[in-house]
Design an enzyme around this catalytic site. Sequence first.
Site, PDB file in Angstrom:
ATOM      1  N   GLU A   1      42.095  39.041  33.373  1.00  0.00           N
ATOM      2  CA  GLU A   1      43.130  38.266  32.677  1.00  0.00           C
ATOM      3  C   GLU A   1      43.872  39.264  31.804  1.00  0.00           C
ATOM      4  O   GLU A   1      43.338  39.778  30.824  1.00  0.00           O
ATOM      5  CB  GLU A   1      42.490  37.143  31.860  1.00  0.00           C
ATOM      6  CG  GLU A   1      43.488  36.076  31.418  1.00  0.00           C
ATOM      7  CD  GLU A   1      44.178  36.416  30.120  1.00  0.00           C
ATOM      8  OE1 GLU A   1      45.343  36.896  30.187  1.00  0.00           O
ATOM      9  OE2 GLU A   1      43.582  36.228  29.062  1.00  0.00           O
TER      10      GLU A   1
ATOM     11  N   LYS B   1      30.746  43.252  25.896  1.00  0.00           N
ATOM     12  CA  LYS B   1      31.283  44.376  25.129  1.00  0.00           C
ATOM     13  C   LYS B   1      32.524  43.923  24.377  1.00  0.00           C
ATOM     14  O   LYS B   1      33.603  43.816  24.938  1.00  0.00           O
ATOM     15  CB  LYS B   1      31.632  45.569  26.020  1.00  0.00           C
ATOM     16  CG  LYS B   1      31.928  46.837  25.181  1.00  0.00           C
ATOM     17  CD  LYS B   1      32.857  47.797  25.853  1.00  0.00           C
ATOM     18  CE  LYS B   1      34.297  47.385  25.792  1.00  0.00           C
ATOM     19  NZ  LYS B   1      34.871  47.420  24.405  1.00  0.00           N
TER      20      LYS B   1
ATOM     21  N   ALA C   1      44.626  48.806  31.161  1.00  0.00           N
ATOM     22  CA  ALA C   1      43.171  48.898  31.305  1.00  0.00           C
ATOM     23  C   ALA C   1      42.700  48.111  32.518  1.00  0.00           C
ATOM     24  O   ALA C   1      41.795  48.544  33.237  1.00  0.00           O
ATOM     25  CB  ALA C   1      42.492  48.380  30.037  1.00  0.00           C
ATOM     26  N   GLY C   2      43.321  46.954  32.762  1.00  0.00           N
ATOM     27  CA  GLY C   2      42.946  46.143  33.913  1.00  0.00           C
ATOM     28  C   GLY C   2      43.181  46.853  35.225  1.00  0.00           C
ATOM     29  O   GLY C   2      42.394  46.703  36.181  1.00  0.00           O
TER      30      GLY C   2
ATOM     31  N   GLY D   1      42.283  41.772  28.735  1.00  0.00           N
ATOM     32  CA  GLY D   1      42.865  42.862  27.973  1.00  0.00           C
ATOM     33  C   GLY D   1      44.193  43.292  28.554  1.00  0.00           C
ATOM     34  O   GLY D   1      44.878  42.516  29.228  1.00  0.00           O
ATOM     35  N   SER D   2      44.552  44.523  28.310  1.00  0.00           N
ATOM     36  CA  SER D   2      45.862  45.021  28.715  1.00  0.00           C
ATOM     37  C   SER D   2      45.930  45.242  30.221  1.00  0.00           C
ATOM     38  O   SER D   2      44.908  45.482  30.882  1.00  0.00           O
ATOM     39  CB  SER D   2      46.172  46.338  28.001  1.00  0.00           C
ATOM     40  OG  SER D   2      45.353  47.385  28.506  1.00  0.00           O
ATOM     41  N   THR D   3      47.139  45.199  30.739  1.00  0.00           N
ATOM     42  CA  THR D   3      47.344  45.451  32.162  1.00  0.00           C
ATOM     43  C   THR D   3      46.980  46.895  32.509  1.00  0.00           C
ATOM     44  O   THR D   3      46.415  47.160  33.578  1.00  0.00           O
ATOM     45  CB  THR D   3      48.796  45.155  32.545  1.00  0.00           C
ATOM     46  OG1 THR D   3      49.028  43.749  32.378  1.00  0.00           O
ATOM     47  CG2 THR D   3      49.091  45.535  33.989  1.00  0.00           C
TER      48      THR D   3
ATOM     49  N   CYS E   1      48.584  36.701  24.803  1.00  0.00           N
ATOM     50  CA  CYS E   1      49.116  37.187  26.074  1.00  0.00           C
ATOM     51  C   CYS E   1      50.090  36.216  26.724  1.00  0.00           C
ATOM     52  O   CYS E   1      50.900  36.610  27.555  1.00  0.00           O
ATOM     53  CB  CYS E   1      47.977  37.517  27.033  1.00  0.00           C
ATOM     54  SG  CYS E   1      46.745  36.224  27.173  1.00  0.00           S
TER      55      CYS E   1
END
Length: 495
Positions: A258, A184, A240-241, A236-238, A292
């Site tokens: 990551e 995705k 969302a993670g 992606g972002s923290t 990042c």
Amino acid sequence: MSLTVERPSLDRPRFFIGGDWVAPSAEKVHEQTEAATGEVIGTAHLGVEADIDKAVRAARRAFDHGSWGRTTAAERAAVLRRMADALEQRGVGTAELVTRENGMPIGFSQQVNSGLPAVLFRMYADIVEGLDFERPQPSQAGSTIVRREPLGVIAAIIPWNFPQALAAFKLAPALAAGNTVVLKPSPETSLDAYVFADAAIEAGLPEGVLNIVVGDRDAGAALVSHPGVDKIAFTGSTEAGRQIGAEAGRLIRPVTLELGGKSPGLFLEDGAVSTLLGALDGASFLNNSQTCTTQSRILVARSRYAEVVEALAEYATSHFTIGNPLDPAVTLGPMASANQLERVLAYIDAAKKSTARLVAGGGRPKGLDRRGFFVEPTVFADVDNADKLAREEVFGPVIAVIPFDNEAQAIDLANDTSFGLAGVVYSEDEDHALRVARRIRAGTVGLNYYLLDIGAPYGGYKESGLGRELGGEVGLDAYLQYKSIYASAKYLDPV
């Protein structure tokens, strides 16, 4: 003279599912803008839950009933090498497309969007071909056959900043291990990911082994929670993670994350300013600082502070050629989108209202302030490590300079962050830098430079993530599971 020329349509109205191009379930369309101009260059349909379900079901069938997971390592390696060739043949066009999508300077884009994916596919083909997937060992009752087997269906979710490279970080080892994948990509780079579908078709990858559905966060959430998925691999972002990690925990599902960073560069008292400046393009301004690992906090020994601040301000003001990233002479391109531009400018405005001192940049470049998503390289001095600018990931060319009084304080400041992805230690005494680097709580640390090594494990501490990618067999192991079969001694090698 404009570098934009007439090109064929870049629209992507279908998804790649089950080895075929499939019509979307809903009329949900994203307009892809060119970062340097703000103009629409193509459209892509975005997947909804029904499309994600089709893709996962196709991957599930291919894993449970198809041949891919039961092929030999040599057979999989041959397909991966053909995919590498196909990606390489399309590399020039892919690199240009990503540059138009997210603003990455074309010279760098040619490395990471054209060359690197093929390198990774070949690397994992070599690794898997030489790997022993089944090994008997002595046991108390006879023998135990220890097997490494593919996990199953992998949900691979990638961001917009390095779309081709980060997809290959996941696809190459996952496919090499015998898994099937639903990829995705992010809407912000909605057009380039389907080159992997073209390569898969050309290479003869069996249908359903690779499926690609561009989608937003709702599609990502549907993929993460789908019962047919066996593992999630996310970059992606923290924020969302954290949500993905919580869902993976609820489902007892393996996950690799990551995430973000707020990485320090520690300029010690015995550092060389020329070394610092020579490292900044890779350490702090790589990909327009939309990286990042960006070292966006420069911690400087107070005895050298004024000298370093002056050098950083001069560097930010005069070093870069800013403009259309398709021009090979340009060294700093735009932010990827209007939203990203607004985000970066908001951080700059907040820092201007703090006690920090603006010494370079601070706005949009003259002549590039009405078209495209450009930001000046910006440096703030006298930043407090508790300030928003020092705590949060800006994801743009904004540097915070922070003084320290002694080495112990420097290490404390470097580690005083919720992140732990990267860092650099600057010292003329490399052994000295190494001693300091060992005390930095980050997954990757450079000594006087920062350059990712694909042969070494990559990942973060703390809120920068879980698990590791790359690193040869380490990266492959993340897509395998172990099985122990208890047997008689007949399976042991004869003495």
